[in-house]
Each structure stands twice: as structure tokens, then as C-alpha cells.
Design an enzyme around this catalytic site. Structure first.
Site, mmCIF file in Angstrom:
data_model
loop_
_atom_site.group_PDB
_atom_site.id
_atom_site.type_symbol
_atom_site.label_atom_id
_atom_site.label_comp_id
_atom_site.label_asym_id
_atom_site.label_seq_id
_atom_site.Cartn_x
_atom_site.Cartn_y
_atom_site.Cartn_z
ATOM 1 N N SER A 100 -50.981 -64.894 -29.937
ATOM 2 C CA SER A 100 -49.720 -64.222 -29.633
ATOM 3 C C SER A 100 -49.240 -64.493 -28.216
ATOM 4 O O SER A 100 -48.961 -65.625 -27.853
ATOM 5 C CB SER A 100 -49.877 -62.724 -29.909
ATOM 6 O OG SER A 100 -48.667 -62.045 -29.836
ATOM 7 N N ASP A 140 -42.139 -64.355 -28.140
ATOM 8 C CA ASP A 140 -43.458 -64.632 -27.571
ATOM 9 C C ASP A 140 -44.069 -65.833 -28.283
ATOM 10 O O ASP A 140 -43.425 -66.481 -29.112
ATOM 11 C CB ASP A 140 -44.357 -63.399 -27.641
ATOM 12 C CG ASP A 140 -44.742 -63.020 -29.059
ATOM 13 O OD1 ASP A 140 -43.995 -63.370 -29.986
ATOM 14 O OD2 ASP A 140 -45.784 -62.368 -29.247
ATOM 15 N N ASP A 151 -46.120 -66.449 -30.712
ATOM 16 C CA ASP A 151 -46.121 -66.592 -32.166
ATOM 17 C C ASP A 151 -44.859 -66.023 -32.803
ATOM 18 O O ASP A 151 -44.755 -65.938 -34.021
ATOM 19 C CB ASP A 151 -47.370 -65.963 -32.778
ATOM 20 C CG ASP A 151 -47.416 -64.450 -32.669
ATOM 21 O OD1 ASP A 151 -46.766 -63.904 -31.763
ATOM 22 O OD2 ASP A 151 -48.109 -63.816 -33.489
ATOM 23 N N ASP A 210 -43.400 -63.086 -33.054
ATOM 24 C CA ASP A 210 -43.283 -61.829 -33.795
ATOM 25 C C ASP A 210 -42.781 -60.691 -32.920
ATOM 26 O O ASP A 210 -42.641 -59.561 -33.387
ATOM 27 C CB ASP A 210 -44.603 -61.451 -34.474
ATOM 28 C CG ASP A 210 -45.727 -61.135 -33.493
ATOM 29 O OD1 ASP A 210 -45.546 -61.350 -32.272
ATOM 30 O OD2 ASP A 210 -46.793 -60.675 -33.949
#
Length: 451
Positions: free
Chosen positions: A107, A246, A248, A250
Site C-alpha cells: 500500500s 496511494d 495500490d 485504494d
């Protein structure tokens, strides 16, 4: 049964150190594969199948190969989607009718970290009981199916295109983004080749930041956790609005034409206001970190706020418990169950843009009814083995701060679910007081660890 490997968002850590090592990740794939084989009742000869996606970290190639080997040994087929956002894995797992999805990503963490997180066949995070089942299977020796029952691997070449079309489908068909100049920061992460196309194909002029990954620059000075880069890009390019994701993709932060940053609480407020006008809002789920001002503002609108534990998985659980459709975190995870089964930065940004168009206002005007209370968050690195809950000095200091704030604010101490940190949060109506009290409490924690 306590967790040893799974945190609030999968298994995560420094690459090369337990548990993020090739041998452990192979065993993790094998254990997860065994759990799937045991629970899925498929026609004879048909293997369970798992989608694997990853972000742009250089370690993703190594971990992908390890996972693939583990699943194959358990008799599970793998479908490799290459670099795609975390919510794309959730969508594609569901759309392709696969038994599970796996994301290789840490992440918003630096490139030296990586992680493994799972999605169910429905595109939601795995239930706690399934994660505990996988952990139990990790204690057993790794085996291997006979050759005739081994899993196979194949690539899905059109994964990005499928997800782009899905994202566009969540934006109202009667609207478009023509005439809008967007500054877009993709954190050198998983959305770098996808997000620009989504907004461009809906009609926007897009200028990009953080769209040149090299395997080691993900989240490095860019992305939703470093919104300064977005603010600078908006002002430099004269953009109407800024969108920051960010690593990833999400989570989401946005900024207006002046470069002023809007966090997840404010963006959730904008979407909630539009859903309320449409008659499609029963309540909103936040977390323990949600600003008290958002709760007050929603209450004034006649909308209730339920607080979940920190972590988008707990927001989702509470949404299902309440029977509601909208929730999120101030960190930028926004879950809109009318559009997707999980938090999605691109989809959430499109919902904010749609709300602004329907109201014909800017972000500043849409948020005029919400004035966030000052909130100071201090991260204190925890010493291994230190039990902060048992430290009397910390408990006394927290009580003293709460008494000093009286009814004008609140205090929250909580451990990070992904890093060895204790998050010390103080919220109140006076910024100087909040900052002073947060620093004081953090110093007590540091002193208690040093004692």
C-alpha cells in the site's frame, strides 16, 4: 485464537525478513490454496482458481513467483493480472468468477516493504475465520499434489482495460469531465497506467505526477500520504482540481485549484451530501479516527455516523451490520457499496467529481458545511515486546489529557495494524492545545518504553 501473521490488511513486512520471504510466501500460497480446495465444491477435475495482482515494487516479481508455486502445489490454478490496483483485483476476481484474489502490495509503505492480502470470491476482504484457518495450515508441513492435480498458471492480458471500463461505468452516464483539468498523482504505484486513462477517457485534460515507476520509487515523495506534491502540481499546471492515490490506489486525497488538500472525512462528506439529496443515504460508517466534526455535521443533516475499528475491513463489516452503503476513513479509504465491494481511490474520486458537477460547485463550496476540528496524530515507534496497555504512566497521562480537554475533544491511543507504531491522537477545538497535549502524551509513551 490470536493472529501471528495477518494484520488489519493482510500479511506485511520488510522484504527479506520474516514473514516476507520467498519460502514463507510460497507456504502461504500453499496454505491458502489448501483452504480453498477444502471449502470450494467444484465439478470433478476442475481446479479452484485465484487471481494475482501486484503493485510496482521490484520485489513483486519474486513474491508473485513464490505465491504461484505455492498455489500450484496445492492444486490451485493462478491467473496473473500483472500490475493493477488493489480494487482491480477485487473487481476482476468477482467478474471472472474466481475463487479468490491476491494482491502483492504494501500500500502506502516504502518500496522495501511488501505484503500479501486476499479477497474472497465476492471481492471482499477474507473473513477473520478464513484468515485464522490459513494461519493454522501454515503450522503444517508443506506438501505437494500429485502431478496430475497440480495447478496451472496463465496471464490475463486485458486486466487493465477491463478495470478501466469498470471504473468509467461508476460515473453517471449523463455527465462527463470535458473542460476539467485534473492534476493526478499515482504515487509511482499500481494505478500509474490506468488512472490517467480513466479520467482522460471521460473527457478530462490530465497532467500526471508519480506515473514513472522504477520498482523502487513507489510512494517516494508522492501519493496520497504526501499531498504536498499534488498541491504543487495543481498550482504549477493551473489545474481545476487534484487527485492523489496511494501505491495500490485504494485510498484518495484531493485538492482544489488553490492547492488546499481535502482528506477522507471531507470527501466522504461530499459524497454523503449528494447521496442524501438523491434519497439514497441511511447512514455513514467512519472509524475511531473519524473527525468529530464530521459526526456533528452529518447529525445536523439527520444522518447517523457509526464508528468502526480503524481499518477498511472493519468499515466494511460495520456497513454490512448496519445495512448501509457508504463509509470510509480520514486516511482516504472510501467504500461505496453502490459502486464497488471494497475501497477504491479512482471510483471514490469519480463520485466526488459527480457530486460537484450535480451541485455545480467546487470542493471548497461543497465542504463549506464541515469545519474539521484540529487533530494531531503522533506516531511513536514501539519497542518489540513493549506492552503499552500495561504501563500505568501512559494510562495516567491519558486520563489527565482527557480531563484537561473536558468535553471539548477526545484522545485515542491505538497500535498500527501494519507497522510497529503506536498512534497517539488528540482532537479538540483549539489547535495549539491539541498539538501540545499530543506531544506530551507521546513523550510519556517514549519515556515508558525507555524505563
Amino acid at each position: 485464537m490470536s493472529r501471528r501473521y495477518f494484520g488489519t490488511d493482510g500479511v506485511r513486512g520488510r522484504v527479506g525478513q520474516a514473514p516476507i520471504t520467498p519460502d514463507f510466501v510460497m507456504r502461504l500460497g500453499y496454505a491458502a490454496g489448501r483452504a480453498l480446495v477444502a471449502t470450494e465444491h467444484l465439478p470433478a477435475g476442475e481446479h479452484p482458481a485465484v487471481l494475482i495482482g501486484k503493485d510496482t515494487r521490484v520485489s513483486g516479481y519474486m513474491l508473485e513467483a513464490a505465491l504461484e508455486a505455492g498455489f500450484a502445489a496445492a492444486g490451485v490454478d493462478t491467473v496473473l493480472a500483472k500490475v493493477v490496483p488493489t480494487p482491480a483485483v477485487a473487481y476482476l476476481t468477482r467478474a471472472l468468477r474466481l475463487q479468490a484474489g491476491v494482491v502483492i502490495s504494501a500500500s502506502h509503505n516504502p518500496f522495501e516493504d511488501n505484503g500479501i492480502k486476499f479477497f474472497s470470491a465476492r471481492g471482499t476482504k477474507l473473513p477473520d475465520e478464513v484468515e485464522l484457518q490459513i494461519e493454522a495450515l501454515l503450522d503444517e508441513p508443506m506438501g505437494c499434489m500429485e502431478s496430475s492435480r497440480l495447478g496451472k498458471a496463465r496471464r490475463i492480458e486485458d486486466a487493465p482495460g477491463r478495470y478501466i471500463e469498470f471504473c468509467k461505468s461508476t460515473f453517471p452516464t449523463e455527465l462527463d469531465l470535458r473542460g476539467l483539468k485534473i492534476a493526478l498523482d499515482c504515487a509511482h504505484g499500481a494505478a500509474y497506467s490506468i488512472a490517467p486513462k480513466v479520467f482522460h477517457e471521460l473527457g478530462a485534460e490530465v497532467v500526471t505526477v508519480g506515473c514513472s515507476p522504477n520498482g523502487m520509487n513507489i510512494n517516494d515523495g508522492v501519493g496520497a500520504t504526501v499531498p504536498k506534491s499534488l498541491s504543487e502540481a495543481v498550482r504549477a499546471h493551473g489545474a481545476h482540481i487534484g487527485i492523489s492515490l496511494d501505491g495500490d490506489a485504494d485510498r484518495l486525497m484531493m485538492c482544489d485549484a488553490s492547492g488546499r488538500v481535502y482528506d477522507g472525512d471531507e470527501l466522504l462528506y461530499v459524497i454523503a451530501g449528494q447521496r442524501l439529496r438523491e434519497g439514497r443515504l441511511n447512514g455513514v460508517v467512519g472509524t475511531l479516527m473519524t473527525n468529530l466534526a464530521l459526526e456533528h455535521a452529518l447529525n445536523e443533516m439527520g444522518v447517523g455516523l457509526a464508528r468502526a475499528k480503524v481499518g477498511d475491513r472493519y468499515v466494511l463489516e460495520t456497513l454490512h451490520q448496519q445495512g448501509w452503503r457508504l463509509g470510509g476513513e480520514n486516511s482516504g479509504h472510501i467504500i461505496d457499496l453502490d459502486r464497488h465491494t471494497t475501497g477504491d481511490g479512482i471510483v471514490a474520486a469519480l463520485q466526488v467529481l459527480a457530486a460537484l458537477q450535480y451541485q455545480n460547485v467546487g470542493l471548497d463550496q461543497a465542504c463549506a458545511g464541515l469545519k474539521l476540528y484540529p487533530q494531531k496524530l503522533v506516531n511513536v515507534k514501539l519497542r518489540p515486546g513493549f506492552d503499552w496497555k500495561a504501563a500505568n504512566s501512559i494510562d495516567r497521562a491519558r486520563t489527565e489529557v482527557e480531563q484537561e480537554l473536558a468535553q471539548r475533544g477526545r484522545v485515542l491511543l491505538r497500535p498500527s495494524g501494519t507497522e510497529p507504531l503506536l498512534r497517539v491522537m488528540v482532537e479538540g477545538q483549539d489547535a495549539d492545545e491539541v498539538s501540545r497535549l499530543a506531544r506530551r502524551l507521546a513523550e510519556v509513551v517514549e519515556s515508558a518504553m525507555a524505563a
